[in-house]
Design an enzyme around this catalytic site. Structure first.
Site, PDB file in Angstrom:
ATOM      1  N   CYS A 239      41.314  38.364  46.388  1.00 11.87           N
ATOM      2  CA  CYS A 239      41.454  38.358  44.933  1.00 11.87           C
ATOM      3  C   CYS A 239      40.068  38.571  44.329  1.00 11.87           C
ATOM      4  O   CYS A 239      39.090  37.996  44.815  1.00 11.87           O
ATOM      5  CB  CYS A 239      42.022  37.018  44.486  1.00 11.87           C
ATOM      6  N   LEU A 240      40.004  39.372  43.275  1.00 14.06           N
ATOM      7  CA  LEU A 240      38.708  39.637  42.631  1.00 14.06           C
ATOM      8  C   LEU A 240      38.108  38.363  42.038  1.00 14.06           C
ATOM      9  O   LEU A 240      36.906  38.308  41.800  1.00 14.06           O
ATOM     10  CB  LEU A 240      38.864  40.709  41.550  1.00 14.06           C
TER      11      LEU A 240
ATOM     12  N   GLY B 195      44.691  45.224  42.096  1.00  9.75           N
ATOM     13  CA  GLY B 195      45.435  44.634  40.995  1.00  9.75           C
ATOM     14  C   GLY B 195      44.544  43.725  40.176  1.00  9.75           C
ATOM     15  O   GLY B 195      43.506  43.244  40.661  1.00  9.75           O
TER      16      GLY B 195
ATOM     17  N   HIS C 188      49.278  35.000  38.989  1.00  8.16           N
ATOM     18  CA  HIS C 188      48.155  34.755  38.067  1.00  8.16           C
ATOM     19  C   HIS C 188      48.655  34.375  36.669  1.00  8.16           C
ATOM     20  O   HIS C 188      48.012  33.599  35.963  1.00  8.16           O
ATOM     21  CB  HIS C 188      47.288  36.016  37.926  1.00  8.16           C
TER      22      HIS C 188
ATOM     23  N   HIS D 293      51.356  38.606  43.888  1.00 10.08           N
ATOM     24  CA  HIS D 293      50.019  38.033  43.662  1.00 10.08           C
ATOM     25  C   HIS D 293      49.653  38.084  42.174  1.00 10.08           C
ATOM     26  O   HIS D 293      49.221  37.080  41.599  1.00 10.08           O
ATOM     27  CB  HIS D 293      49.001  38.814  44.510  1.00 10.08           C
ATOM     28  N   GLU D 294      49.847  39.232  41.553  1.00 12.31           N
ATOM     29  CA  GLU D 294      49.455  39.386  40.140  1.00 12.31           C
ATOM     30  C   GLU D 294      50.340  38.538  39.217  1.00 12.31           C
ATOM     31  O   GLU D 294      49.863  37.957  38.247  1.00 12.31           O
ATOM     32  CB  GLU D 294      49.475  40.857  39.719  1.00 12.31           C
TER      33      GLU D 294
ATOM     34  N   GLN E 178      42.474  37.041  34.376  1.00  9.03           N
ATOM     35  CA  GLN E 178      41.237  37.262  35.138  1.00  9.03           C
ATOM     36  C   GLN E 178      40.115  37.845  34.282  1.00  9.03           C
ATOM     37  O   GLN E 178      38.959  37.831  34.686  1.00  9.03           O
ATOM     38  CB  GLN E 178      41.493  38.186  36.331  1.00  9.03           C
TER      39      GLN E 178
HETATM   40 NI    NI Z   1      44.066  37.941  42.119  1.00  7.89          NI
END
Ligand code: NI
Length: 158
Positions: free
Chosen positions: A88-89, A46, A134, A130-131, A51
């Site tokens: 998480c990226l 995701g 953000h 999670h997304e 991000q």
């Molecule tokens: Ni993330």
């Protein structure tokens, strides 16, 4: 399409609240395409617009069942509980045990700006939560009761 630079924890933009997408434009379509490409290239499940430095309410998800594009998403129902490792990226090399709902129903717009409802269980429910966090400037580490763990970095020598 292009790979965008993924913002890393510590970057202020990850802590800002995102604004709704008002209409589909070539620029937003390009952002969606770039976010998908960036997510796949980074092996993520995701990615949220902040991000890649864009404060819009837009996320892409693929848990291995094909791409999901959620514009102005909102969780309208949640139930159950699951606890598992999350990464998480924007926090490379880190992970933490996080408790999330096991089932969510999410209302959003698709790329044609049509209203859709997505129901997710287990990993998909986790990814949606999670997304969407953000978009509010929340990172999973904020919810990590036992702190962050170091995970092995991918081997860059093949
Ligand atoms: Ni993330």
């Amino acid at each position: 399409m292009a790979i965008r630079n993924i913002r890393i924890d510590g970057d202020d933009i990850l802590r800002k609240k995102c604004r709704p997408v008002e209409e589909m434009t070539p620029k937003i379509q390009e952002l969606i395409d770039d976010m998908l490409e960036t997510m796949y290239e980074a092996d993520g499940v995701g990615l949220a617009a902040p991000q890649v430095g864009i404060l819009k309410r837009l996320v892409v998800i693929d848990i291995g069942e094909g791409p999901l594009v959620l514009i102005n998403p909102e969780i309208i129902e949640k139930s159950g509980e699951q606890t598992g490792m999350e990464g998480c990226l924007s926090l490379p090399g880190k992970a933490a045990e996080i408790t999330r709902p096991n089932h969510v129903v999410c209302k959003a717009l698709n790329e044609d700006m049509e209203e859709i409802t997505v129901e997710g269980e287990e990993l998909l429910a986790r990814a949606i939560c999670h997304e969407l966090d953000h978009l509010e400037g929340i990172l999973y580490k904020d919810l990590a009761k036992n702190g962050l763990l170091d995970v092995e970095a991918p081997d860059e020598e093949e």
